[in-house]
Design an enzyme around this catalytic site. Structure first.
Site, PDB file in Angstrom:
ATOM      1  N   TYR A 102      39.989  65.255  57.897  1.00  0.00           N
ATOM      2  CA  TYR A 102      41.152  64.616  58.537  1.00  0.00           C
ATOM      3  C   TYR A 102      40.759  64.095  59.924  1.00  0.00           C
ATOM      4  CZ  TYR A 102      45.985  63.797  59.919  1.00  0.00           C
ATOM      5  OH  TYR A 102      47.145  63.208  60.319  1.00  0.00           O
ATOM      6  N   PHE A 162      47.402  33.167  60.903  1.00  0.00           N
ATOM      7  CA  PHE A 162      47.628  33.490  59.494  1.00  0.00           C
ATOM      8  C   PHE A 162      49.069  33.976  59.333  1.00  0.00           C
ATOM      9  CE2 PHE A 162      47.425  36.363  55.783  1.00  0.00           C
ATOM     10  CZ  PHE A 162      47.158  35.392  54.847  1.00  0.00           C
ATOM     11  N   ASP A 163      49.596  33.919  58.102  1.00  0.00           N
ATOM     12  CA  ASP A 163      51.033  34.191  57.941  1.00  0.00           C
ATOM     13  C   ASP A 163      51.443  35.595  58.368  1.00  0.00           C
ATOM     14  OD1 ASP A 163      49.710  35.080  55.698  1.00  0.00           O
ATOM     15  OD2 ASP A 163      51.383  34.733  54.340  1.00  0.00           O
ATOM     16  N   ASP A 182      41.087  37.120  65.388  1.00  0.00           N
ATOM     17  CA  ASP A 182      41.445  37.569  64.045  1.00  0.00           C
ATOM     18  C   ASP A 182      40.207  37.282  63.209  1.00  0.00           C
ATOM     19  OD1 ASP A 182      42.172  37.767  61.421  1.00  0.00           O
ATOM     20  OD2 ASP A 182      44.056  36.668  61.610  1.00  0.00           O
ATOM     21  N   ALA A 205      38.917  38.193  60.112  1.00  0.00           N
ATOM     22  CA  ALA A 205      38.801  38.461  58.671  1.00  0.00           C
ATOM     23  C   ALA A 205      37.539  37.848  58.055  1.00  0.00           C
ATOM     24  CB  ALA A 205      40.054  37.945  57.960  1.00  0.00           C
ATOM     25  N   LYS A 235      37.951  41.045  53.382  1.00  0.00           N
ATOM     26  CA  LYS A 235      37.234  39.773  53.233  1.00  0.00           C
ATOM     27  C   LYS A 235      35.762  40.000  53.583  1.00  0.00           C
ATOM     28  CE  LYS A 235      41.687  38.393  53.912  1.00  0.00           C
ATOM     29  NZ  LYS A 235      42.769  39.358  54.157  1.00  0.00           N
ATOM     30  N   HIS A 246      56.832  33.648  50.499  1.00  0.00           N
ATOM     31  CA  HIS A 246      56.084  33.165  49.331  1.00  0.00           C
ATOM     32  C   HIS A 246      55.655  34.277  48.379  1.00  0.00           C
ATOM     33  CE1 HIS A 246      52.901  34.324  52.060  1.00  0.00           C
ATOM     34  NE2 HIS A 246      52.017  34.213  51.106  1.00  0.00           N
TER      35      HIS A 246
HETATM   36  N1  F0G Z   1      44.122  37.349  59.049  1.00  0.00           N
HETATM   37  C1  F0G Z   1      43.638  36.447  58.190  1.00  0.00           C
HETATM   38  C2  F0G Z   1      42.916  35.250  58.700  1.00  0.00           C
HETATM   39  C3  F0G Z   1      43.843  36.621  56.822  1.00  0.00           C
HETATM   40  O1  F0G Z   1      43.378  35.705  55.980  1.00  0.00           O
HETATM   41  C4  F0G Z   1      44.539  37.768  56.371  1.00  0.00           C
HETATM   42  C5  F0G Z   1      44.784  37.978  54.960  1.00  0.00           C
HETATM   43  C6  F0G Z   1      45.001  38.694  57.310  1.00  0.00           C
HETATM   44  C7  F0G Z   1      44.775  38.445  58.648  1.00  0.00           C
HETATM   45  C8  F0G Z   1      45.746  39.921  56.914  1.00  0.00           C
HETATM   46  O2  F0G Z   1      44.881  40.837  56.339  1.00  0.00           O
HETATM   47  O3  F0G Z   1      45.628  41.081  53.957  1.00  0.00           O
HETATM   48  O4  F0G Z   1      44.170  42.774  55.049  1.00  0.00           O
HETATM   49  O5  F0G Z   1      46.533  42.592  55.685  1.00  0.00           O
HETATM   50  N2  F0G Z   1      44.604  37.096  54.112  1.00  0.00           N
HETATM   51  C9  F0G Z   1      44.752  37.228  52.670  1.00  0.00           C
HETATM   52  C10 F0G Z   1      44.572  35.876  52.062  1.00  0.00           C
HETATM   53  C11 F0G Z   1      45.950  37.947  52.210  1.00  0.00           C
HETATM   54  O6  F0G Z   1      44.848  35.757  50.857  1.00  0.00           O
HETATM   55  O7  F0G Z   1      44.176  34.939  52.753  1.00  0.00           O
HETATM   56  P1  F0G Z   1      45.342  41.870  55.198  1.00  0.00           P
END
Ligand code: F0G
Length: 458
Positions: free
Chosen positions: A72, A124-125, A214, A216, A257, A449
């Site tokens: 833990y 990102f969304d 960010d 990813a 990713k 979406h």
């Molecule tokens: N930032 C970027 C640039 C992303 O593409 C994503 C996720 C996230 C943050 C959020 O990360 O999914 O681990 O919570 N992108 C996925 C996509 C969902 O399909 O592009 P997460």
């Protein structure tokens, strides 16, 4: 004869997939309210919905899982991960989270408050969602070139430095930080150059602001810097990563990713105050500081994945496959965001289905047609995903309307790419017969979406 290019790995384990009939797909899609997120995966033949958490791990990653420490507190696997992150990014403070959006949630809980303005390239969304949910505003300062899908420029993910500076001049006191997404997913997996990152840093320093990446797809961004920015052609990917992160104060990461794992995320920073602030939210939201929503074994696999994916051969293999698919689309004349980005092809649905009005979501209609054609599942990155304006509640039709076809890492072969391309060509050939899109029957207030229910028109 010059030897052809081939993958830098071989396959040790496979997972069967099966093509369905068109009749089956029509029924399944109607049951799913024409939302491809609502399909069960065995209804999909080739899944290009996302490259997030859908890649194949290496034998070394699986081996590392067996050594995971599930304590833990103080798990050895956490320290392995922390050391790897520090080596690649230079950030000494690491907070694990269960995925990228959780990292945003923890960090933004500390840094973002109502009325704030958070400029950057395209958010990102989930990033935008976490900002807007706090009654703050995300300002997209991406270069205008990103909007013209046919323009070939090497770094279409860049921040427009003039727009950024104008935003800071006007709202300086309301800006908690600048966020740069590398690569810029929303603009088509487009990279950000080192020169641009340096420019962002200069402006940030001038206005006394911090910069968050960010991250990813940071490794893919480093690959593009190496292959497109002459200054870096002889540098290793790891050296480029160190230099990129030297220009930031902190990062959020979706490890699903470029971490090459199926689940996970983290925050990392060089600043103690950011770490201390985020820590307060980490414990109630994600868990104790040395696991934060992750299994020890998953942290162990992530440490290996981060190392593997910051090697040139791995990235070249991946990007080569995306480019292979793009070349097929070139042959067929199908328009997409050019030049092709790191993780996906972003088909320009507005141009393909130019008879479908914006208000009827052309990219979603294209996604539906491609699924019905061959069981290939893509994802709308367009007017549906853009959500409504938080104040006017109007749909946002200002951006691009893309059908995104993500390529999972180390998962499909080039033969699968041929099937995707042929299916898309068949839809493209009958594009003029498609004149209507879809209408919304039900939608959530934010990030609609994922769960939206749609009705096809005509
Ligand atoms: N930032 C970027 C640039 C992303 O593409 C994503 C996720 C996230 C943050 C959020 O990360 O999914 O681990 O919570 N992108 C996925 C996509 C969902 O399909 O592009 P997460």
């Amino acid at each position: 004869m010059k030897l052809p290019f081939a993958e830098c790995w071989k396959i040790k384990m496979v997972e069967p997939i099966r093509m369905s009939t068109r009749e089956e797909r029509e029924k399944w899609l109607a049951d799913a309210h024409y939302n491809l997120f609502m399909l069960r995966s065995d209804m999909v033949y080739i899944d290009c919905l996302t490259d997030s958490g859908t890649g194949a791990m290496s034998d070394r990653q699986w081996a590392a899982m067996m050594t995971g420490d599930e304590s833990y507190a103080g798990a050895r696997s956490f320290y392995e991960l922390k050391d790897t992150i520090e080596r690649i990014t230079g950030f000494q403070y690491v907070i694990p989270t269960h995925q990228g959006r959780a990292a945003e949630n923890v960090l933004f809980s500390h840094l973002v408050k109502a009325g704030d303005i958070v400029p950057g390239n395209s958010h990102f969304d989930t990033t935008k969602g976490h900002i807007e949910a706090r009654k703050a505003f995300a300002v997209d300062c991406t270069v205008d070139e990103a909007k013209d899908t046919q323009l070939e420029v090497p770094f279409k993910g860049n921040v427009d430095l003039e727009k950024l500076e104008a935003c800071l001049k006007e709202n300086g006191d309301k800006v908690p930080f600048i966020i740069v997404t590398i690569t810029n997913n929303t603009a088509g997996g487009q990279p950000v150059s080192m020169e641009n990152l340096r420019g962002v840093r200069r402006i940030a320093d001038k206005y006394g602001k911090r910069v968050i990446f960010d991250s990813a797809r940071f490794a893919e961004n480093a690959y593009f810097i190496k292959t497109r920015e002459p200054e870096f052609k002889d540098r290793t990917i790891k050296e480029i990563c160190r230099e990129m992160f030297s220009l930031a104060d902190a990062m959020t990461m979706s490890s699903k990713k470029d971490g090459l794992v199926n689940m996970g995320g983290f925050i990392a920073t060089r600043w103690e105050d950011i770490y201390e602030g985020a820590k307060k939210y980490e414990i109630p939201f994600e868990g104790f500081l040395t696991y934060g929503g992750m299994n020890g074994r998953d942290m162990a696999a992530l440490a290996v994945g981060l190392d593997e994916n910051t090697e040139f051969d791995m990235l070249r293999t991946r990007i080569h496959q995306v480019e292979y698919l793009a070349k097929k689309l070139d042959e067929y004349g199908i328009p997409y965001q050019r030049p092709v980005g790191g993780h996906a092809i972003f088909v320009d649905a507005d141009r393909v289905l130019d008879r479908v009005p914006k208000e009827e979501f052309p990219a979603q209609r294209l996604a539906i047609e491609l699924y019905l054609e061959a069981g290939v599942r893509g994802c709308e990155i367009g007017y549906l995903l853009a959500d409504r304006d938080p104040i006017t509640r109007e749909n946002r039709f200002g951006g691009n309307d893309f059908l995104r076809l993500c390529i999972c890492r180390r998962t499909y072969t080039d033969n699968h790419m041929d099937v995707i391309a042929a299916a898309l060509k068949n839809v493209y050939d009958r594009r003029h017969e498609i004149t209507r899109g879809v209408e919304i029957a039900w939608e959530a207030e934010l990030m609609r979406h994922f769960t939206v229910q749609l009705k096809p028109l005509g």
